[in-house]
Structure formats: structure tokens, C-alpha cells
Scaffold this active site. Structure first.
Site, PDB file in Angstrom:
ATOM      1  N   ALA A  75       0.958  -1.222  -0.085  1.00  0.00           N
ATOM      2  CA  ALA A  75       0.000   0.018  -0.003  1.00  0.00           C
ATOM      3  C   ALA A  75       0.789   1.366   0.000  1.00  0.00           C
ATOM      4  O   ALA A  75       0.402   2.462  -0.504  1.00  0.00           O
ATOM      5  CB  ALA A  75      -0.927  -0.173   1.096  1.00  0.00           C
ATOM      6  N   THR A  76       1.956   1.215   0.526  1.00  0.00           N
ATOM      7  CA  THR A  76       2.919   2.313   0.479  1.00  0.00           C
ATOM      8  C   THR A  76       3.275   2.853  -1.060  1.00  0.00           C
ATOM      9  O   THR A  76       3.265   3.942  -1.130  1.00  0.00           O
ATOM     10  CB  THR A  76       4.050   2.100   1.264  1.00  0.00           C
ATOM     11  OG1 THR A  76       3.874   1.874   3.088  1.00  0.00           O
ATOM     12  CG2 THR A  76       5.134   3.217   1.409  1.00  0.00           C
ATOM     13  N   ASN A 155      -5.822   4.154  10.526  1.00  0.00           N
ATOM     14  CA  ASN A 155      -5.312   2.942  11.138  1.00  0.00           C
ATOM     15  C   ASN A 155      -5.020   2.842  12.717  1.00  0.00           C
ATOM     16  O   ASN A 155      -4.832   1.900  13.535  1.00  0.00           O
ATOM     17  CB  ASN A 155      -3.873   2.689  10.321  1.00  0.00           C
ATOM     18  CG  ASN A 155      -3.102   4.092  10.407  1.00  0.00           C
ATOM     19  OD1 ASN A 155      -3.448   5.045   9.918  1.00  0.00           O
ATOM     20  ND2 ASN A 155      -1.847   3.920  11.114  1.00  0.00           N
ATOM     21  N   GLN A 183      -6.719  -0.194   5.527  1.00  0.00           N
ATOM     22  CA  GLN A 183      -7.706  -0.566   6.795  1.00  0.00           C
ATOM     23  C   GLN A 183      -9.038  -1.036   6.663  1.00  0.00           C
ATOM     24  O   GLN A 183      -9.438  -1.459   7.546  1.00  0.00           O
ATOM     25  CB  GLN A 183      -7.439   0.577   7.963  1.00  0.00           C
ATOM     26  CG  GLN A 183      -5.925   0.524   8.345  1.00  0.00           C
ATOM     27  CD  GLN A 183      -5.417  -0.532   9.142  1.00  0.00           C
ATOM     28  OE1 GLN A 183      -5.988  -1.474   9.826  1.00  0.00           O
ATOM     29  NE2 GLN A 183      -4.114  -0.486   9.313  1.00  0.00           N
ATOM     30  N   SER A 203      -3.491  -3.224   0.328  1.00  0.00           N
ATOM     31  CA  SER A 203      -2.498  -3.953   1.162  1.00  0.00           C
ATOM     32  C   SER A 203      -2.781  -5.526   1.096  1.00  0.00           C
ATOM     33  O   SER A 203      -4.022  -5.945   1.270  1.00  0.00           O
ATOM     34  CB  SER A 203      -2.252  -3.660   2.449  1.00  0.00           C
ATOM     35  OG  SER A 203      -1.321  -4.421   3.041  1.00  0.00           O
ATOM     36  N   GLY A 204      -1.805  -6.427   1.053  1.00  0.00           N
ATOM     37  CA  GLY A 204      -2.143  -7.671   1.377  1.00  0.00           C
ATOM     38  C   GLY A 204      -1.993  -8.384   2.664  1.00  0.00           C
ATOM     39  O   GLY A 204      -3.039  -8.898   3.239  1.00  0.00           O
ATOM     40  N   HIS A 205      -1.056  -7.804   3.364  1.00  0.00           N
ATOM     41  CA  HIS A 205      -0.867  -8.086   4.787  1.00  0.00           C
ATOM     42  C   HIS A 205      -1.921  -7.592   5.682  1.00  0.00           C
ATOM     43  O   HIS A 205      -1.677  -7.895   7.088  1.00  0.00           O
ATOM     44  CB  HIS A 205       0.490  -7.976   5.158  1.00  0.00           C
ATOM     45  CG  HIS A 205       0.865  -6.504   5.613  1.00  0.00           C
ATOM     46  ND1 HIS A 205       1.239  -6.171   7.099  1.00  0.00           N
ATOM     47  CD2 HIS A 205       1.119  -5.354   4.884  1.00  0.00           C
ATOM     48  CE1 HIS A 205       1.529  -4.804   7.028  1.00  0.00           C
ATOM     49  NE2 HIS A 205       1.214  -4.450   5.743  1.00  0.00           N
ATOM     50  N   THR A 243       8.929  -7.668 -12.655  1.00  0.00           N
ATOM     51  CA  THR A 243       8.382  -9.012 -12.723  1.00  0.00           C
ATOM     52  C   THR A 243       7.156  -9.343 -11.860  1.00  0.00           C
ATOM     53  O   THR A 243       7.325  -9.115 -10.507  1.00  0.00           O
ATOM     54  CB  THR A 243       9.461 -10.079 -12.855  1.00  0.00           C
ATOM     55  OG1 THR A 243      10.242  -9.919 -13.944  1.00  0.00           O
ATOM     56  CG2 THR A 243       8.694 -11.520 -12.842  1.00  0.00           C
ATOM     57  N   CYS A 328       4.502   1.930  12.365  1.00  0.00           N
ATOM     58  CA  CYS A 328       5.531   2.966  11.199  1.00  0.00           C
ATOM     59  C   CYS A 328       6.174   3.700  12.044  1.00  0.00           C
ATOM     60  O   CYS A 328       6.990   4.262  11.589  1.00  0.00           O
ATOM     61  CB  CYS A 328       4.608   3.450  10.075  1.00  0.00           C
ATOM     62  SG  CYS A 328       3.468   2.130   9.524  1.00  0.00           S
TER      63      CYS A 328
END
Length: 404
Positions: A75-76, A155, A183, A203-205, A243, A328
Site C-alpha cells: 500500500a505504501t 489505522n 484498513q 494491501s495484502g498483509h 516481474t 510505522c
């Protein structure tokens, strides 16, 4: 019940075992390990197909066209690509950007960088509950405003902004609207076919997928143009070269598929657990809820315990993985800039703890947490001269301390 208890799901989530299993199938020789850009053989075609399936799974959760999903490293990067990409492409129309003081650092620091490059940025202060005042936002819009960036869910305090209303305001003025949905995705319904949002970061995580993968939604109708920030082989329709990491993309896709299936029931469950936690601690003296429980996501509870130092509280709660501020920035001893922006004094901001719940949080863990917090607050306040003075009715803010 295993200790320590993980209550920091807004910092990151464990990968769901179903996601991990899918990812394992994309790593070794007997799996889908090929380069999706290799068009000349089956290994490449299979990898490309796996990426297409994941792209569809992500698009389905948020009501987008799969062609509008651009994969990034997180996401960053998606925030950087959205804000720098749009600002640089549309700068001939104007150089004014609007955001808020409570955005994630990935948005704030990107805007700071653009200021160094000659852009003009307005940082809106939210109301005390963290919600942006739409009248103020409208008043900040100018002829040369090209971009508005407002997060969907904060967040640290979990408040939800009215992105539908903001989208209408931006679209009617021809201003590009970016939303950081890190979020909120998988926690709140998002339908980009209805929302007037032009760019949205994912984001994935934060949603039981792997770290190191994210995506940016880039609207096709009306078409939004971006200037690429990562140059190379022209992957992702020229917007983000590199890639594609098939195993991470497949993991993110599976995580989004599961979220679509389980979101409604899971949010009801978390809502109940969050209320149970708040009801278990809100009768402690001098305890304040930060944000707005009515206009908040069900998985975040940010609480200030007055006259207790946040760091000492975290030490006392060593059996709980919680945070003060966001991961962060939590390594610094500065109080949370988000809470400061709500007009909170440093002392109260320093005594804040964010509890964030998730898929593997149990009722038993919440009950243990309540008991531990109550005991720890009592113990720390017994040691605190400030608490003693407060109990004696001394106005602590009026005391002049001697400096040695």
C-alpha cells in the site's frame, strides 16, 4: 490459551493457512513458478492465468473491473504511485493537493515530497472524533486543485470517512480523488462501481495475505492517467514495471476471496468482541475512547488511560501484543501525530493504547485482556505521584515544575 495474545492486527495479520497453501503451489518446479510475462511457453501461460484469477478475486471484493487493478509492492507504493503519478500527470491543470493531518505517513510524506517539488498542499485538521468536516474540505477546494487524498479508515483510531460524499464533491469539480483503503478493505463493503473514487490503495498483509504485495485501483471510466514511478519492462500496462511475484499475488487474491465470503459474519463477531473489551474497561476512572465507536470499524479500539505513561503500560501488558501509535512510527517516543491532530494534549496522547482485533481473536483472550488491563492500570497508578495529586484535587496543568 497461548500467551502473548496478539492484539495488533492493524499492524499486520498472520497469513491465513488457506492463503499459505495456495502460495506454496507457486514456488517450486512442480508448481506455477513461471514468469507471467513469458508468452512463449506453458510455464508463463499458467503463471499469467494464476495472476488473472487473483486480479479477478481482488476486483470482485471491491466492485472493480479487473483491468483497473495494478499490482504494487504494498500500500505504501500504491499511495506513492497514486499521489505522485496523478500530481505529475495533471500538474498542467494546477498544483494544489488536499489531504488530512491524520493520513498514514505514506500519504503525508509523499505530499511533503511534492511540496519540495513546487506543489501546494493543504492539510485539513479533522474534528475531535477524527472525522473530516466536509464543509471545511469544500472550502479548501480551489480552481487549481487537482487531487484530494483521504483515507477510508484510520489505522490508529479506526474512524470511517464518508468517501461517497467526498467523491461526489471531487467528481463535480473534476478533481482526482484518491483513497487509502488499507484498513477498510475486507472490513467494510466497498463498491467502486458506485463510489466516485478514482484511485484506491490496497494491501495484502492487513487482510491475512502476505507482506510485500499491494495494489492500486486506477479508474478506467472516466479514465485516470498516471505518470509511472517505476520504469522497466512496461508491466501492468506501463504503470508499474517489474516481474510480477506470482506467489504473493495468488496469496493476496485468495485472501480477498476469503474476505468476500466471510466479511459480514466476521465483522459482527469482531463488533461483539470490541464492545465486550470496551465495556470491560470503560468504567475505569479517567479512561477515554479515541475516535468514534459509532463511526468506526469493529476491529480497532484506541483508548487513553490518563496518568499512566503509555510505554510503561505496554511494558506492564507484556502478555498482550498491542501498540501505542502505529507500528510505522511507534519506535519513536513522540506521542501519536494522529491523536495530536485531534487536539489531544501530549500527556493523554502518550497514555493511549490501540487494541486491534482479528480473525483469530477469541472471547477468552478478550476476557484475559480486560483483567490484565484493569490490574495493570491499578498497579501503575498506585506508583504514580501524578495520580495521587489528581485524586487530591490538585490541578496538575497549573503546576510549575522546577527545571534542574
Amino acid at each position: 490459551m497461548k500467551l502473548p495474545i496478539y492484539l495488533d492486527y492493524s499492524a499486520t495479520t498472520p497469513v491465513d493457512p488457506r492463503v499459505a497453501e495456495k502460495m506454496m503451489q507457486c514456488l517450486t518446479l512442480d508448481g506455477t513458478f513461471g514468469n507471467p510475462a513469458s508468452r512463449s511457453h506453458r510455464f508463463g501461460w499458467q503463471a499469467e492465468e494464476a495472476v488473472d484469477i487473483a486480479r479477478n478475486q481482488i476486483a470482485e471484493l471491491v466492485g472493480a473491473d479487473p483491468r483497473e487493478i495494478v499490482f504494487t509492492s504494498g500500500a505504501t507504493e500504491a499511495d506513492n504511485l497514486a499521489i505522485k503519478g496523478a500530481a505529475n500527470f495533471y500538474q498542467k491543470k494546477g498544483k494544489h493537493i488536499i489531504t488530512s493531518k491524520t493520513e498514514h505517513k505514506a500519504v503525508l510524506d509523499t505530499c511533503r515530497q511534492l511540496e519540495r517539488e513546487g506543489f501546494d498542499v493543504t492539510y485539513l485538521a479533522p474534528q475531535r472524533n477524527g472525522i473530516i468536516d466536509l464543509v471545511e474540505l469544500e472550502a479548501a477546494m480551489r480552481e487549481d486543485t487537482i487531487l484530494v487524498s483521504i483515507m477510508h479508515v484510520n489505522n490508529e483510531i479506526g474512524v470511517v470517512q464518508d468517501i461517497a460524499a467526498i467523491g461526489e464533491m471531487c467528481r463535480s469539480r473534476g478533481i482526482v480523488f484518491h483513497v487509502d483503503a488499507t484498513q477498510s478493505v475486507g472490513k467494510l463493503p466497498i463498491d467502486l462501481s458506485q463510489l466516485k473514487v478514482d484511485l484506491m490503495s490496497f494491501s495484502g498483509h492487513k487482510i491475512y495475505g502476505p507482506k510485500g504485495i499491494g495494489a492500486l485501483y486506477v479508474r478506467r471510466k472516466p479514465r485516470i492517467r498516471l505518470e509511472a514511478q517505476m520504469h522497466g519492462g512496461g508491466h501492468e500496462r506501463g504503470m508499474r514495471s517489474g516481474t510480477l511475484p506470482v506467489h504473493q499475488i495468488v496469496g493476496m487474491g485468495e485472501a480477498y476471496r476469503i474476505a468476500k465470503e466471510e466479511m459480514t459474519a466476521e465483522m459482527d463477531r469482531l463488533s461483539m468482541l470490541r464492545d465486550r473489551l470496551w465495556n470491560g474497561i470503560n468504567d475505569i476512572e479517567e479512561v477515554y475512547l479515541n475516535g468514534d465507536i459509532e463511526q468506526g470499524v469493529p476491529n480497532i479500539l484506541n483508548v487513553s488511560f490518563n496518568y499512566v505513561e503509555g510505554e510503561s503500560l505496554i511494558m506492564a501488558l507484556k502478555d498482550l501484543a498491542v501498540s501505542s501509535g502505529s507500528a510505522c512510527t511507534s519506535a519513536s517516543l513522540e506521542p501519536s501525530y494522529v491523536l495530536r491532530a485531534l487536539g489531544m494534549n501530549d500527556e493523554l496522547a502518550h497514555s493511549s493504547i490501540r487494541f486491534s482485533l482479528g480473525r483469530f481473536t477469541t472471547e477468552e483472550e478478550i476476557d484475559y485482556t480486560i483483567e490484565l488491563v484493569r490490574k495493570s492500570i491499578g498497579r501503575l497508578r498506585d506508583l504514580s505521584p501524578l495520580w495521587e495529586m489528581f485524586k487530591q484535587g490538585v490541578d496538575i496543568s497549573s503546576i510549575e515544575w522546577a527545571h534542574h
